[in-house]
Design a protein around this motif. Structure first.
Motif, PDB file in Angstrom:
ATOM      1  N   ILE A  95       0.833  -1.203   0.000  1.00 50.75           N
ATOM      2  CA  ILE A  95       0.000   0.000   0.000  1.00 50.75           C
ATOM      3  C   ILE A  95       0.869   1.255   0.000  1.00 50.75           C
ATOM      4  CG2 ILE A  95      -1.614   1.382   1.365  1.00 50.75           C
ATOM      5  CD1 ILE A  95      -2.786  -1.252   2.429  1.00 50.75           C
ATOM      6  N   GLU A  96       1.886   1.256   0.850  1.00 46.36           N
ATOM      7  CA  GLU A  96       2.679   2.466   1.078  1.00 46.36           C
ATOM      8  C   GLU A  96       3.938   2.531   0.221  1.00 46.36           C
ATOM      9  OE1 GLU A  96       1.434   4.691   2.971  1.00 46.36           O
ATOM     10  OE2 GLU A  96       0.228   3.760   4.551  1.00 46.36           O
ATOM     11  N   GLN A  97       4.160   1.545  -0.640  1.00 41.52           N
ATOM     12  CA  GLN A  97       5.416   1.438  -1.374  1.00 41.52           C
ATOM     13  C   GLN A  97       5.712   2.682  -2.206  1.00 41.52           C
ATOM     14  OE1 GLN A  97       5.571  -1.834  -4.129  1.00 41.52           O
ATOM     15  NE2 GLN A  97       7.793  -1.961  -4.024  1.00 41.52           N
ATOM     16  N   PRO A  98       6.918   3.274  -2.044  1.00 48.39           N
ATOM     17  CA  PRO A  98       7.270   4.449  -2.843  1.00 48.39           C
ATOM     18  C   PRO A  98       7.649   4.038  -4.261  1.00 48.39           C
ATOM     19  CG  PRO A  98       9.073   3.882  -1.365  1.00 48.39           C
ATOM     20  CD  PRO A  98       7.946   2.938  -1.052  1.00 48.39           C
ATOM     21  N   ARG A  99       6.813   4.427  -5.212  1.00 45.89           N
ATOM     22  CA  ARG A  99       7.079   4.082  -6.607  1.00 45.89           C
ATOM     23  C   ARG A  99       6.750   5.278  -7.485  1.00 45.89           C
ATOM     24  NH1 ARG A  99       3.495   0.772  -8.545  1.00 45.89           N
ATOM     25  NH2 ARG A  99       4.785  -0.179 -10.143  1.00 45.89           N
ATOM     26  N   PHE A 136      -0.693   9.347  -7.882  1.00 46.21           N
ATOM     27  CA  PHE A 136      -2.068   9.834  -7.764  1.00 46.21           C
ATOM     28  C   PHE A 136      -2.081  11.249  -7.190  1.00 46.21           C
ATOM     29  CE2 PHE A 136      -5.939   9.816  -4.879  1.00 46.21           C
ATOM     30  CZ  PHE A 136      -6.869  10.037  -5.878  1.00 46.21           C
ATOM     31  N   TYR A 137      -1.310  11.468  -6.114  1.00 50.42           N
ATOM     32  CA  TYR A 137      -1.253  12.800  -5.519  1.00 50.42           C
ATOM     33  C   TYR A 137      -0.541  13.793  -6.437  1.00 50.42           C
ATOM     34  CZ  TYR A 137      -3.368  11.551  -1.121  1.00 50.42           C
ATOM     35  OH  TYR A 137      -4.276  11.168  -0.170  1.00 50.42           O
ATOM     36  N   ALA A 192       1.860  12.377   0.680  1.00 46.69           N
ATOM     37  CA  ALA A 192       2.641  11.420  -0.096  1.00 46.69           C
ATOM     38  C   ALA A 192       3.981  11.130   0.567  1.00 46.69           C
ATOM     39  CB  ALA A 192       2.850  11.942  -1.515  1.00 46.69           C
ATOM     40  N   ASP A 193       4.646  12.167   1.078  1.00 45.49           N
ATOM     41  CA  ASP A 193       5.959  11.962   1.683  1.00 45.49           C
ATOM     42  C   ASP A 193       5.872  11.170   2.980  1.00 45.49           C
ATOM     43  OD1 ASP A 193       7.270  13.246  -0.326  1.00 45.49           O
ATOM     44  OD2 ASP A 193       7.434  15.176   0.700  1.00 45.49           O
ATOM     45  N   GLN A 194       4.869  11.453   3.815  1.00 46.89           N
ATOM     46  CA  GLN A 194       4.776  10.743   5.089  1.00 46.89           C
ATOM     47  C   GLN A 194       4.388   9.287   4.875  1.00 46.89           C
ATOM     48  OE1 GLN A 194       1.683  11.508   8.266  1.00 46.89           O
ATOM     49  NE2 GLN A 194       3.508  12.174   9.386  1.00 46.89           N
ATOM     50  N   GLY A 195       3.561   9.029   3.869  1.00 47.25           N
ATOM     51  CA  GLY A 195       3.163   7.653   3.626  1.00 47.25           C
ATOM     52  C   GLY A 195       4.234   6.843   2.948  1.00 47.25           C
ATOM     53  N   GLU A 196       4.784   7.381   1.854  1.00 49.91           N
ATOM     54  CA  GLU A 196       5.686   6.616   1.017  1.00 49.91           C
ATOM     55  C   GLU A 196       7.141   7.046   1.105  1.00 49.91           C
ATOM     56  OE1 GLU A 196       3.125   7.640  -2.526  1.00 49.91           O
ATOM     57  OE2 GLU A 196       3.586   5.540  -2.956  1.00 49.91           O
ATOM     58  N   GLY A 197       7.397   8.229   1.676  1.00 48.93           N
ATOM     59  CA  GLY A 197       8.755   8.752   1.611  1.00 48.93           C
ATOM     60  C   GLY A 197       9.143   9.035   0.178  1.00 48.93           C
ATOM     61  N   GLU A 208      10.376  12.269  10.541  1.00 44.12           N
ATOM     62  CA  GLU A 208       9.672  11.063  10.947  1.00 44.12           C
ATOM     63  C   GLU A 208       9.825   9.986   9.869  1.00 44.12           C
ATOM     64  OE1 GLU A 208       8.054  10.445  13.771  1.00 44.12           O
ATOM     65  OE2 GLU A 208       8.356  12.435  14.639  1.00 44.12           O
ATOM     66  N   LEU A 209       9.996   8.745  10.297  1.00 46.18           N
ATOM     67  CA  LEU A 209      10.119   7.637   9.364  1.00 46.18           C
ATOM     68  C   LEU A 209       8.812   7.477   8.585  1.00 46.18           C
ATOM     69  CD1 LEU A 209      12.400   5.542   8.802  1.00 46.18           C
ATOM     70  CD2 LEU A 209      11.154   3.962  10.293  1.00 46.18           C
ATOM     71  N   ALA A 210       8.897   7.377   7.260  1.00 49.93           N
ATOM     72  CA  ALA A 210       7.710   7.220   6.429  1.00 49.93           C
ATOM     73  C   ALA A 210       7.010   5.902   6.753  1.00 49.93           C
ATOM     74  CB  ALA A 210       8.090   7.261   4.950  1.00 49.93           C
ATOM     75  N   HIS A 211       5.716   5.848   6.490  1.00 50.76           N
ATOM     76  CA  HIS A 211       4.924   4.664   6.837  1.00 50.76           C
ATOM     77  C   HIS A 211       5.490   3.388   6.213  1.00 50.76           C
ATOM     78  CE1 HIS A 211       1.047   7.197   7.682  1.00 50.76           C
ATOM     79  NE2 HIS A 211       2.045   7.477   8.483  1.00 50.76           N
ATOM     80  N   TYR A 212       5.891   3.475   4.957  1.00 47.56           N
ATOM     81  CA  TYR A 212       6.429   2.284   4.287  1.00 47.56           C
ATOM     82  C   TYR A 212       7.580   1.691   5.081  1.00 47.56           C
ATOM     83  CZ  TYR A 212       9.066  -0.503   0.935  1.00 47.56           C
ATOM     84  OH  TYR A 212       9.767  -1.518   0.321  1.00 47.56           O
ATOM     85  N   TYR A 213       8.485   2.524   5.551  1.00 46.02           N
ATOM     86  CA  TYR A 213       9.668   2.025   6.248  1.00 46.02           C
ATOM     87  C   TYR A 213       9.352   1.590   7.679  1.00 46.02           C
ATOM     88  CZ  TYR A 213      11.951   3.791   2.132  1.00 46.02           C
ATOM     89  OH  TYR A 213      12.307   4.007   0.826  1.00 46.02           O
TER      90      TYR A 213
END
Length: 351
Positions: A95-99, A136-137, A192-197, A208-213
């Motif tokens: 879900i949170e993968q930075p791509r 998307f964002y 987008a940055d907080q979720g996926e970095g 803060e560490l992004a959600h993905y990590y």
């Protein structure tokens, strides 16, 4: 807003499936992420209000029917309501993968053709979805920029409907009121940055560490430290006991519960309570921002309703346990003031 909310039921299901007094580090990670998804939901509401929209979390279809598709994952994965497990954490990472798409022209890719709910599909090209949540964002920001360039009245919303930092604060950031293109960019980029970095690497602009990590720590069994590479955390061990979990039925539905049983009643009551939560959020985002703290309190007040289900076996399911279904009664979809099937209203919720 529908996309940000769609992650909350899966995160809460995993969180409440963990046995009490076990896996405290994992539970903390999931709980904090769920609260920050509320922050993202609020930021999206602020953007919608800023351009004169009307947030409505009680409208039909706002809560997806799980399993649901989200806009990232090459293997067309679905998001499920499932217990905490290595498999569930893997889904959270997807879900949170930075791509980032290879180019602007590849931002849209074909959507899976297998039915079910699908979020963040293209509003203009049928059968296409965004390459990732970050893309998307990025598309929303680009759209706002293009419209603002030709319509100086784009940000015409009532500033009184903005939720400010005085109404919501989490350790992972504060609410950004949106009044113009610059503040809209900042709000959406923060999500987008907080979720996926996506742009800032492992950490967001607040450090803060992004959600993905955060979820990758659970997969890799170790905490990140400043300076670590993405797949090589070097901090203390993060111990997880995967068996200390109630084996709840994946994507449970009301039809799975014996008619007239206590479990069926508990499942219906949970759905009504969740409807109250959505009705409170709708009021908070429509001119009563002080209700936002009540809504967040109410979200975690659902703990008792969760435990009444997840701690009990579901008859006829080979040892699986019950779980909330998040099938919101139609009364909420037609009247956001309805709070429970007994006819009470959201006004009955403590302030």
């Amino acid at each position: 807003m529908a996309l940000e909310h769609a992650t909350i039921p899966p995160y809460l299901t995993a969180y409440y499936s963990i046995h009490p007094n076990t896996n405290s580090d994992a539970a903390h990670i999931i709980r904090v992420v769920a609260v920050e998804e509320m922050l993202h939901l609020t930021l999206a509401a602020n953007v919608l209000n800023a351009i004169g929209g009307t947030p409505d979390l009680t409208r039909p279809g706002f809560v997806p029917s799980y399993p649901a598709y989200l806009p990232d994952g090459d293997d067309k994965f679905t998001v499920d309501l499932e217990p905490f497990s290595l498999h569930a954490v893997g889904k959270f990472c997807l879900i949170e993968q930075p791509r980032q798409a290879p180019s602007a022209s590849s931002r849209l890719v074909p959507a899976p053709d297998s039915g079910g709910s699908f979020l963040a599909s293209s509003p203009t090209i049928d059968g296409m979805r965004y390459y990732s949540i970050g893309e998307f964002y990025a598309a929303i920001i680009e759209g706002l920029e293009k419209v603002a360039a030709v319509d100086p009245r784009l940000f015409c919303g009532n500033p009184a409907r903005q939720v400010g930092p005085e109404y919501f604060y989490s350790g992972g950031g504060a609410v950004i009121p949106v009044t113009d293109l610059d503040s809209a960019r900042r709000a959406l980029s923060f999500i987008a940055d907080q979720g996926e970095g996506l742009d800032s690497g492992l950490y967001d602009e607040d450090g803060e560490l992004a959600h993905y990590y955060r979820f990758r720590q659970l997969e890799l069994g170790r905490y990140y430290q400043v300076g670590d590479l993405a797949d090589s955390p070097s901090g203390p061990q993060l111990r997880v006991t995967w068996d200390d979990v109630y084996p709840v039925k994946v994507n449970a539905r009301l039809a799975d519960y014996p008619p007239g049983s206590e479990l069926a009643e508990a499942a219906r009551n949970f759905n009504a309570d969740y409807g109250t939560f959505l009705a409170l959020l709708t009021k908070a985002f429509n001119g009563q921002p002080s209700l936002l703290q009540d809504a967040i309190w109410y979200m975690f007040r659902l703990r008792d309703a969760f435990t009444r289900l997840v701690r009990n076996p579901l008859p006829g399911s080979d040892g699986l346990h019950a779980a909330p279904t998040f099938e919101i009664p139609t009364a909420f979809e037609s009247d956001p003031d309805v709070a429970r099937t007994g006819g009470e209203t959201a006004e009955a919720v403590p302030r």
